[in-house]
Design a protein around this motif. Structure first.
Motif, PDB file in Angstrom:
ATOM      1  N   GLY A  51     -15.656 108.929 -25.061  1.00  0.00           N
ATOM      2  CA  GLY A  51     -16.518 108.547 -23.947  1.00  0.00           C
ATOM      3  C   GLY A  51     -16.992 109.713 -23.115  1.00  0.00           C
ATOM      4  N   THR A  52     -17.314 110.832 -23.768  1.00  0.00           N
ATOM      5  CA  THR A  52     -17.629 112.055 -23.033  1.00  0.00           C
ATOM      6  C   THR A  52     -18.895 112.705 -23.579  1.00  0.00           C
ATOM      7  N   THR A  53     -19.722 113.214 -22.683  1.00  0.00           N
ATOM      8  CA  THR A  53     -20.856 114.049 -23.077  1.00  0.00           C
ATOM      9  C   THR A  53     -20.613 115.468 -22.566  1.00  0.00           C
ATOM     10  N   PHE A  54     -21.053 116.432 -23.364  1.00  0.00           N
ATOM     11  CA  PHE A  54     -20.917 117.843 -23.022  1.00  0.00           C
ATOM     12  C   PHE A  54     -22.303 118.469 -22.957  1.00  0.00           C
ATOM     13  N   ASP A  55     -22.589 119.139 -21.854  1.00  0.00           N
ATOM     14  CA  ASP A  55     -23.875 119.808 -21.683  1.00  0.00           C
ATOM     15  C   ASP A  55     -23.678 121.312 -21.602  1.00  0.00           C
ATOM     16  N   TYR A  65     -20.939 121.611 -18.625  1.00  0.00           N
ATOM     17  CA  TYR A  65     -20.662 120.391 -17.876  1.00  0.00           C
ATOM     18  C   TYR A  65     -20.151 119.306 -18.804  1.00  0.00           C
ATOM     19  N   ALA A  66     -19.034 118.657 -18.418  1.00  0.00           N
ATOM     20  CA  ALA A  66     -18.464 117.546 -19.180  1.00  0.00           C
ATOM     21  C   ALA A  66     -18.431 116.309 -18.305  1.00  0.00           C
ATOM     22  N   ASN A  67     -18.932 115.188 -18.834  1.00  0.00           N
ATOM     23  CA  ASN A  67     -18.964 113.915 -18.115  1.00  0.00           C
ATOM     24  C   ASN A  67     -18.214 112.863 -18.937  1.00  0.00           C
ATOM     25  N   ASN A  68     -17.123 112.335 -18.365  1.00  0.00           N
ATOM     26  CA  ASN A  68     -16.308 111.326 -19.040  1.00  0.00           C
ATOM     27  C   ASN A  68     -16.455 109.974 -18.350  1.00  0.00           C
TER      28      ASN A  68
END
Length: 456
Positions: free
Chosen positions: A170-174, A209-212
């Protein structure tokens, strides 16, 4: 470019209002297009908190027109371009009091978006966007506006951004690379030859940047930011945008930032947003060590009017004059009106345009959807300085040096959407400055803006 050609281009942007029926129906064409026209009337009283200044009051209109086009080569590759123009008319101050002011100002006609998008790269959940683009990270506390000197005309970054989606966790990495020019002289230059300052220095940087979204009922983010500022020393530190020259110093810096952010529901009614960051490195030949915290609790009544109450606290460290290091918080790419339109004009007293820093900020507010088309919000802000010292030595005379209360700020918004194409708002703000500012800089100030926006 001749004045007739410029007039024709501007007229073409505005005349596109008459063409909305041509794009009202969805099509399967790989090409889509649209645009918007925004009209603003603005009144600002006592910029610089000095009622005796002949240039402290501003009354002006802003007209912005934009046209965009998007072409999809297939389901994975597309390009987008947007052409923008904004003109202004200043009713005050008078030209006799401010000879450098252009009462009628027609700015550049240029691309504020021009980028290539790619999805499913190499069959992976990987996408990329390369070129001039808009970037907002989190709620924009640190990264939102790459062009702070043009006053919300544009927000673009010249950047390359890659995003990897790891669905299993459930994570996106930018990964983002930014290379921001201080003015509009770099490709794609303005079509009518206007050269305008967009920021005070050449800015490059990297963002990880990581968004979980799986660990909390909301967002849990972590990030690392690097920003390099290379000075653009215009003689006298004068910048030119929006029809008048103004002073704004240029920085030399290598700044590193490490932070985390959470935005989650604690209960059915109660939500929490909190973000903190530590900054270190060098700025203007001094070692930098700074800290920031931004937080808000929101209680939603979940009633038919969507009444909600919120309480917020923000801390941005200030520079301690008794230390050899620089403790002043650097706003990075967030110099935009996050909670006040009026303070954008007052920050240059001890920082730069929109450069929030050296701050204790306590906020309480209410909002409600009073009509199906209309939302109202009211806020009170109590503002203090973290240190009784400005960001730049030449600003020392603008503050008292023996007080830390910035003042009481009251803000109110009425936002309405008349239909799918037409929207508008009314915003009013009033500042009662405190003893942080010098005795000659303690006059009350207000800001009023009316806006209509038509998009298609």
């Amino acid at each position: 470019m001749s004045s007739k050609t410029t007039t024709f281009l501007i007229g073409g942007l505005t005349a596109a209002l008459c063409c909305t029926t041509a794009v009202a129906e969805e099509t399967t064409s790989p090409f889509t297009w649209g645009g918007d026209v925004r009209l603003r009337q603005i009144f600002v009283d006592n910029i610089g908190l000095d009622a005796d200044s002949k240039t402290a009051d501003r009354t002006f209109e802003r007209l912005r027109a934009r046209l965009w086009g998007d072409y999809a080569f297939d389901q994975n590759i597309s390009v987008k371009a947007r052409l923008a123009w904004e003109g202004r008319h200043y009713q005050s101050p008078n030209r006799s009091d401010y000879p450098a002011l252009e009462n009628w100002y027609s700015g550049g006609i240029f691309f504020d978006l021009l980028h290539l998008d790619a999805k499913n790269i190499a069959g992976l959940p990987l996408s990329a966007r390369i070129g001039r683009q808009e970037i907002m990270i989190g709620n924009g506390w640190l990264i939102m506006d790459g062009t702070p000197l043009d006053g919300s005309r544009t927000f673009y970054f010249d950047a390359a951004r890659a995003t990897y989606t790891a669905e299993a966790i459930g994570t996106t990495f930018d990964l983002i690379y930014i290379d921001q020019n201080p003015d509009t002289g770099r490709f794609p230059q303005s079509l009518n030859g206007e050269l305008e300052d967009q920021t005070e220095q050449q800015e490059t940087g990297v963002v990880l940047y990581a968004n979980n979204k799986s660990l909390l009922d909301g967002d849990l983010d972590g990030y690392f930011i690097y920003k390099h500022d290379a000075p653009n020393d215009t003689p006298g530190n004068l910048r030119v945008n929006n029809g008048y020259p103004f002073a704004s110093p240029s920085n030399s810096a290598d700044i590193y930032a490490l932070g985390a952010r959470a935005d989650t529901k604690l209960t059915e009614n109660l939500g929490l947003r909190a973000e903190f960051v530590y900054e270190w490195g060098t700025r203007n030949d001094r070692d930098l060590s700074a800290f920031g915290l931004n937080s808000r609790l929101t209680y939603s009544l979940n009633d038919p009017l969507n009444n909600a109450l919120h309480l917020g606290y923000e801390y941005l460290s200030g520079d301690d004059p008794d230390s050899e290091d620089d403790e002043g918080f650097d706003p990075l790419w967030s110099r935009w009106p996050q909670w006040s339109e009026l303070m954008i004009y007052q920050w240059p007293l001890d920082s730069r345009v929109g450069g929030a820093t050296n701050l204790h900020h306590l906020n309480a507010g209410w909002s409600a959807q009073v009509h199906s088309t209309t939302k109202v919000s009211l806020d009170y802000h109590a503002l203090w300085a973290a240190e009784e010292y400005p960001s730049y030595a030449y600003q020392t005379a603008l503050i008292s040096g023996d007080g830390d209360f910035r003042g009481h700020l009251f803000t109110g918004w009425v936002r309405t959407k008349f239909n799918k194409n037409l929207s508008g708002h009314l915003v009013a703000e009033y500042l009662m400055p405190g003893d942080y500012y010098a005795d000659s800089r303690q006059n009350d100030s207000f800001f009023v803006r009316m806006q209509l926006n038509y998009s298609w």
